[in-house]
Scaffold this motif. Structure first.
Motif, PDB file in Angstrom:
ATOM      1  N   GLY A 368      34.232  67.070  88.436  1.00  0.00           N
ATOM      2  CA  GLY A 368      35.088  68.002  87.711  1.00  0.00           C
ATOM      3  C   GLY A 368      36.458  68.756  88.945  1.00  0.00           C
ATOM      4  O   GLY A 368      37.322  69.069  88.441  1.00  0.00           O
ATOM      5  N   VAL A 369      35.896  68.746  90.065  1.00  0.00           N
ATOM      6  CA  VAL A 369      36.986  69.204  91.149  1.00  0.00           C
ATOM      7  C   VAL A 369      37.988  68.085  91.116  1.00  0.00           C
ATOM      8  O   VAL A 369      39.306  68.588  91.240  1.00  0.00           O
ATOM      9  N   LEU A 370      37.941  66.958  90.664  1.00  0.00           N
ATOM     10  CA  LEU A 370      38.843  65.918  90.854  1.00  0.00           C
ATOM     11  C   LEU A 370      39.569  65.732  89.253  1.00  0.00           C
ATOM     12  O   LEU A 370      40.913  65.355  89.538  1.00  0.00           O
ATOM     13  N   LEU A 371      38.998  65.966  88.609  1.00  0.00           N
ATOM     14  CA  LEU A 371      39.266  65.878  87.098  1.00  0.00           C
ATOM     15  C   LEU A 371      40.373  66.767  86.625  1.00  0.00           C
ATOM     16  O   LEU A 371      41.544  66.929  86.122  1.00  0.00           O
ATOM     17  N   ILE A 372      40.252  68.179  87.164  1.00  0.00           N
ATOM     18  CA  ILE A 372      41.077  69.427  87.046  1.00  0.00           C
ATOM     19  C   ILE A 372      42.483  68.959  87.425  1.00  0.00           C
ATOM     20  O   ILE A 372      43.680  69.271  86.574  1.00  0.00           O
ATOM     21  N   PRO A 373      42.818  68.659  88.750  1.00  0.00           N
ATOM     22  CA  PRO A 373      44.353  68.325  89.255  1.00  0.00           C
ATOM     23  C   PRO A 373      44.800  67.203  88.670  1.00  0.00           C
ATOM     24  O   PRO A 373      45.932  66.925  88.113  1.00  0.00           O
ATOM     25  N   ALA A 374      43.974  65.987  88.083  1.00  0.00           N
ATOM     26  CA  ALA A 374      44.542  64.871  87.633  1.00  0.00           C
ATOM     27  C   ALA A 374      44.753  65.295  86.059  1.00  0.00           C
ATOM     28  O   ALA A 374      45.773  64.938  85.542  1.00  0.00           O
ATOM     29  N   GLY A 375      44.193  66.123  85.457  1.00  0.00           N
ATOM     30  CA  GLY A 375      44.343  66.453  83.999  1.00  0.00           C
ATOM     31  C   GLY A 375      45.814  67.482  83.997  1.00  0.00           C
ATOM     32  O   GLY A 375      46.723  67.350  83.106  1.00  0.00           O
ATOM     33  N   LEU A 376      46.055  68.262  84.863  1.00  0.00           N
ATOM     34  CA  LEU A 376      47.130  69.153  85.214  1.00  0.00           C
ATOM     35  C   LEU A 376      48.526  68.187  85.280  1.00  0.00           C
ATOM     36  O   LEU A 376      49.279  68.454  84.767  1.00  0.00           O
ATOM     37  N   LEU A 377      48.240  67.242  86.232  1.00  0.00           N
ATOM     38  CA  LEU A 377      49.346  66.433  86.281  1.00  0.00           C
ATOM     39  C   LEU A 377      49.651  65.427  85.111  1.00  0.00           C
ATOM     40  O   LEU A 377      50.729  65.548  84.776  1.00  0.00           O
ATOM     41  N   TRP A 378      48.583  65.100  84.596  1.00  0.00           N
ATOM     42  CA  TRP A 378      48.904  64.173  83.458  1.00  0.00           C
ATOM     43  C   TRP A 378      49.476  65.199  82.114  1.00  0.00           C
ATOM     44  O   TRP A 378      50.443  64.370  81.607  1.00  0.00           O
ATOM     45  N   TYR A 379      49.189  66.228  82.057  1.00  0.00           N
ATOM     46  CA  TYR A 379      49.494  66.999  81.102  1.00  0.00           C
ATOM     47  C   TYR A 379      50.846  67.520  81.470  1.00  0.00           C
ATOM     48  O   TYR A 379      51.952  67.579  80.441  1.00  0.00           O
ATOM     49  N   GLY A 380      51.029  67.893  82.429  1.00  0.00           N
ATOM     50  CA  GLY A 380      52.464  68.498  83.059  1.00  0.00           C
ATOM     51  C   GLY A 380      53.537  67.478  82.872  1.00  0.00           C
ATOM     52  O   GLY A 380      54.609  67.855  82.266  1.00  0.00           O
ATOM     53  N   TRP A 381      53.427  66.220  83.469  1.00  0.00           N
ATOM     54  CA  TRP A 381      54.462  65.441  83.521  1.00  0.00           C
ATOM     55  C   TRP A 381      54.561  64.720  82.266  1.00  0.00           C
ATOM     56  O   TRP A 381      55.788  64.215  81.922  1.00  0.00           O
ATOM     57  N   SER A 382      53.604  64.553  81.223  1.00  0.00           N
ATOM     58  CA  SER A 382      54.007  64.125  80.081  1.00  0.00           C
ATOM     59  C   SER A 382      54.544  65.140  79.076  1.00  0.00           C
ATOM     60  O   SER A 382      55.756  64.422  78.372  1.00  0.00           O
ATOM     61  N   SER A 403      37.394  71.254  84.084  1.00  0.00           N
ATOM     62  CA  SER A 403      37.179  72.789  84.231  1.00  0.00           C
ATOM     63  C   SER A 403      35.834  73.260  83.857  1.00  0.00           C
ATOM     64  O   SER A 403      35.139  74.037  84.530  1.00  0.00           O
ATOM     65  N   LEU A 404      35.121  72.628  82.661  1.00  0.00           N
ATOM     66  CA  LEU A 404      33.681  72.989  82.251  1.00  0.00           C
ATOM     67  C   LEU A 404      32.815  72.447  83.183  1.00  0.00           C
ATOM     68  O   LEU A 404      31.690  72.957  83.547  1.00  0.00           O
ATOM     69  N   ILE A 405      32.696  71.205  83.717  1.00  0.00           N
ATOM     70  CA  ILE A 405      32.025  70.634  84.735  1.00  0.00           C
ATOM     71  C   ILE A 405      31.901  71.428  85.758  1.00  0.00           C
ATOM     72  O   ILE A 405      31.067  71.913  86.131  1.00  0.00           O
ATOM     73  N   VAL A 406      32.999  71.871  86.417  1.00  0.00           N
ATOM     74  CA  VAL A 406      32.919  72.900  87.646  1.00  0.00           C
ATOM     75  C   VAL A 406      32.389  74.047  87.143  1.00  0.00           C
ATOM     76  O   VAL A 406      31.198  74.680  87.992  1.00  0.00           O
ATOM     77  N   SER A 407      32.520  74.932  86.154  1.00  0.00           N
ATOM     78  CA  SER A 407      32.006  75.981  85.774  1.00  0.00           C
ATOM     79  C   SER A 407      30.426  75.805  85.441  1.00  0.00           C
ATOM     80  O   SER A 407      29.591  76.889  85.841  1.00  0.00           O
ATOM     81  N   GLN A 408      29.909  74.797  84.805  1.00  0.00           N
ATOM     82  CA  GLN A 408      28.769  74.408  84.389  1.00  0.00           C
ATOM     83  C   GLN A 408      27.901  74.360  85.832  1.00  0.00           C
ATOM     84  O   GLN A 408      26.929  74.910  85.978  1.00  0.00           O
ATOM     85  N   ALA A 409      28.435  73.519  86.714  1.00  0.00           N
ATOM     86  CA  ALA A 409      27.635  73.305  87.831  1.00  0.00           C
ATOM     87  C   ALA A 409      27.505  74.665  88.735  1.00  0.00           C
ATOM     88  O   ALA A 409      26.454  75.144  89.434  1.00  0.00           O
ATOM     89  N   LEU A 410      28.607  75.443  88.825  1.00  0.00           N
ATOM     90  CA  LEU A 410      28.360  76.631  89.532  1.00  0.00           C
ATOM     91  C   LEU A 410      27.808  77.790  88.907  1.00  0.00           C
ATOM     92  O   LEU A 410      26.730  78.554  89.520  1.00  0.00           O
TER      93      LEU A 410
END
Length: 498
Positions: A368-382, A403-410
């Motif tokens: 989750g920690v890695l997917l959040i910035p990856a998704g932000l960059l993908w979404y933003g630059w697209s 985002s949900l993986i991080v909040s689920q784990a925490l």
């Protein structure tokens, strides 16, 4: 050379981990010490852990349905903000304040709700908070007054916070640690459709009828959910159930568990203080609050500007732009249903042959920690390059899964640590989340106007990775020490010297 050691003394054998039966009996002894009563056996059918699966699932789904309504209400007016601006004669910034004041209510409400739920149980406070939500949400558009809209959204958020505060602890009341992911998957089955259904329903309503009906329809739906909960929900909070059992059997209640008029005010003060004291005295809560705040703030940042993106950059209508919120719902549904079970599998594998500890939730957090910035960059630059809208939606899916993986784990980590004080811990750790969720959407349009979606999301991704990237490593190696700091006597996870 002489030594002071006793030659007859045998070295201590390494302590064996407790098996499931030992853990169950130790729980019963702890309940007896703390509440003056306990269950008749580890298989007592009155213990919520031993309730039939159908009863647990039905209670979880009612809470889940109520939580869905509150999440829909948070985002429902996003697609109608332009209409609200026009009819209330306000600017875009004021409209964003109306949108985000709801989250300020979500920050304030958990404190009294957590205190009440840990004094008298979950059901009565949930019913009262729902009634509060219905009243204030229905009042919001009356007279089309800017002041009433702001005050009404604030008070509606206070009532809505019952779902956020209680749903996880209610599931923890009924499911053991090893089933934490499954229980959260049940609890999140409906709520995470809210980010999609809210703006879509809001767009349809504002297209077909006047926007005030957005509020009135949600109050009608929540009234139906509240009536369903009145019939279907049973009290799940073990201390309250044991208090009732002790009264029914004539057992002597501990002073802290007696309900009488002279003790009510001190007890209320103590319960209200617990979330604040947890936040001030328990560093682990401070870390949880920081991580959850960043996660939720970035999510609300994206949520508040999502429809605007498709209307401004892709020239889509209000209704069509609202349909893109389905991508957010897809991401959350995948993470909730697949991820929750994956978390249980990881926890079961890592805890095999030894006692489980909250740090075993951390490996699940890493993707989750890695997917959040990856998704932000993908979404933003697209969006910046104006490629096909499907690419933007795909980036949003990746972001929301992370985002949900991080909040689920925490959240699972927190419930494992604080157990019966889970509602207070949740209130303490969520306060900054909702405060940032109140602030972030206000300046979101200006950030994207100044930097564009590409560089704007790159900034968010960079801040996230720098601040949160090292956290899984820190929690894995030093989490146990962190949890021990601030405990009263180092014993009870929920004790902070109250």
């Amino acid at each position: 050379m002489e030594t002071s050691e006793d030659p007859e003394k045998k070295p201590e054998a390494p302590q064996e981990p407790l098996d499931e039966q030992d853990v169950a009996h130790e729980r019963l002894r702890a309940l007896e010490r703390n509440y003056g009563s306990t269950w008749d056996s580890p298989t007592d059918p009155e213990d919520p852990y031993n309730w039939p699966s159908l009863r647990k699932i039905s209670i979880g789904l009612v809470f889940s349905f109520g939580h869905l309504v509150t999440l829909m209400s948070a985002s429902m007016i996003a697609a109608a903000l332009k209409d609200i601006e026009r009819d209330l004669s306000i600017d875009a910034t004021t409209a964003q304040i109306i949108f985000s004041t709801y989250f300020l209510g979500l920050a304030l409400g958990p404190f009294p709700i957590a205190a009440w739920s840990e004094m008298g149980g979950r059901k009565q406070v949930w019913l009262f908070a729902n009634a509060w939500f219905i009243l204030w949400n229905a009042l919001c558009p009356v007279g089309r007054s800017k002041g009433l809209m702001v005050a009404g959204r604030l008070m509606t958020g206070v009532g809505a916070s019952a779902g956020i505060t209680l749903t996880g602890p209610v599931m923890a009341d009924m499911y053991r640690n090893e089933d934490r992911g499954k229980s959260l998957a049940i609890a999140s089955f409906l709520p995470y459709l809210g980010p999609a259904l809210g703006p879509i329903l809001g767009g349809v309503v504002s297209h077909l009828v006047d926007w005030p009906w957005i509020f009135w329809i949600m109050s009608i739906i929540n009234a139906a959910v509240t009536l369903l909960g009145l019939v279907c929900i049973r009290e799940t909070y073990t201390p309250e159930l044991l208090r009732r059992k002790a009264i029914a059997t004539g057992s002597q209640l501990p002073a802290a568990e007696k309900h009488n008029s002279s003790a009510f005010i001190p007890k209320l003060r103590s319960h209200l203080a617990r979330p604040f004291l947890l936040l001030m005295k328990r560093p682990v809560i401070q870390v949880m609050a920081f991580l959850l705040a960043l996660d939720f703030a970035v999510y609300t940042f994206l949520l508040s500007t999502f429809a605007m993106l498709y209307m401004q950059r892709y020239g889509q209508s209000q209704f069509i732009s609202s349909l893109h919120y389905l991508s957010i719902s897809v991401g959350f549904t995948v993470a909730a249903q697949v991820g929750g079970r994956a978390m249980d599998a990881i926890y079961s594998r890592l805890s095999r042959g030894k006692n489980g500890r909250p740090e075993l939730r951390i490996p699940y957090m890493v993707p989750g920690v890695l997917l959040i910035p990856a998704g932000l960059l993908w979404y933003g630059w697209s969006a910046q390059a104006r490629v096909h809208w499907a690419s933007v939606d795909a980036g949003a899916v990746v972001f929301t899964v992370g985002s949900l993986i991080v909040s689920q784990a925490l959240f699972a980590y927190q419930l494992d640590e604080f157990a019966e004080h889970g509602a207070s811990a949740n209130a303490a750790s969520r306060v900054f989340s909702n405060l940032l969720a109140f602030v972030f959407p206000i300046f979101a349009p200006r950030l994207y106007d100044g930097l564009g979606f590409g560089w704007g999301n790159s900034l968010l991704a960079g801040v996230w990775f720098v601040l949160v990237g090292p956290m899984p490593v820190l929690l894995w190696f030093w989490g146990e020490r962190l949890r021990a700091l601030g405990r009263k006597g180092g014993e009870n996870p929920g004790a902070v010297g109250l």
